[in-house]
Design an enzyme around this catalytic site. Sequence first.
Site, mmCIF file in Angstrom:
data_model
loop_
_atom_site.group_PDB
_atom_site.id
_atom_site.type_symbol
_atom_site.label_atom_id
_atom_site.label_comp_id
_atom_site.label_asym_id
_atom_site.label_seq_id
_atom_site.Cartn_x
_atom_site.Cartn_y
_atom_site.Cartn_z
ATOM 1 C CB CYS A 1 2.982 28.244 9.745
ATOM 2 S SG CYS A 1 4.338 27.153 9.302
ATOM 3 C CB CYS B 1 2.717 21.239 4.480
ATOM 4 S SG CYS B 1 2.034 22.908 4.342
#
Length: 310
Positions: A85, A235
């Site tokens: 992530c 992201c």
Amino acid sequence: MHVIDSHTAGEPTRVILDGFPDLGSGPLSERAALLATRFYDDYRAVVLEPRGQVAMVGALLVPPVDPTCVTGVIYFDVGAVLGMCGHGTIGLAVTLYHMGRIGTGLHRIETPAGVVTVDVQDESTVTVTNIESRRVAVGVTVEVPEFGPMTGDVAYGGNWFFLVDPSPIPVIPENIRQLTDLAVATRTALNAQKIGGENGEPVDHVIFYGPAGDAAAHSRNFVLCPDDAYDRSPCGTGCSARLACLAAAGQLGEGQEIVQESIIGSTYRLSYRAGHKGGVIPSITGQAYVMSVAELVFHPNDPFRNGIIL
Ligand code: PYC
């Protein structure tokens, strides 16, 4: 359970410092699989309402296998345990800096997807050098029931992405509801038609691209995460997949920098260098801010001890 919450470009990360069941000392990919199965209720309780919130990503600190790493970490949201992530890694680095556990400079962090590097520039600015990312399919068309055909690329950036450029729906905040519905339907169709990674890995994120609001940015994105929430940040793993696609298409050179805008207008600076296996090694620079230092309580009589599950 002690946690520190931060946000990176608007996307929240909850770092779990202690109080979570021990996952042992195996490879992080095995510990991530254990988390996803044996500790399913425990990890979701951390991010679900009422303790968490719809976009919350958890970051469970674990001892690394590689002793050169400052920590190991396993990321998750309500929908899945993640391979990596990007926003979470920026948030984690800022959190470790806030705690005095690391200073400015380079540090290695172990994730289930591999070892990544953070370059902490100041108390809020971090560059993540991600694992090698790659485009695995170009111009794939999937028939999405009730929406029609959707064409995009499949790429890996630590998670699996389907990237659609240009988006059939304008990528503006007013359209978040429609973009979410389309992205969920697209992911469902991709998974039903077994379109994903080389080894059958399912696509877990869908990205739509449109023109940026700021002329200095390359594009604006809308990213659907496994929990069906949209990423408030651009992201990090999605940007890695995007860099792999742009490089493979000859649209961005090694070392060239672009700015990626998120649906809420927050930004990351992106560039890459060539990888060893034909992909790219992405660099993602963004800002995170610590928001709270807290202790989570799981009362045995609390009817929503494991979160609100409907
Ligand atoms: O920044 O890589 C990322 C990410 C994945 C899911 C939410 N954010």
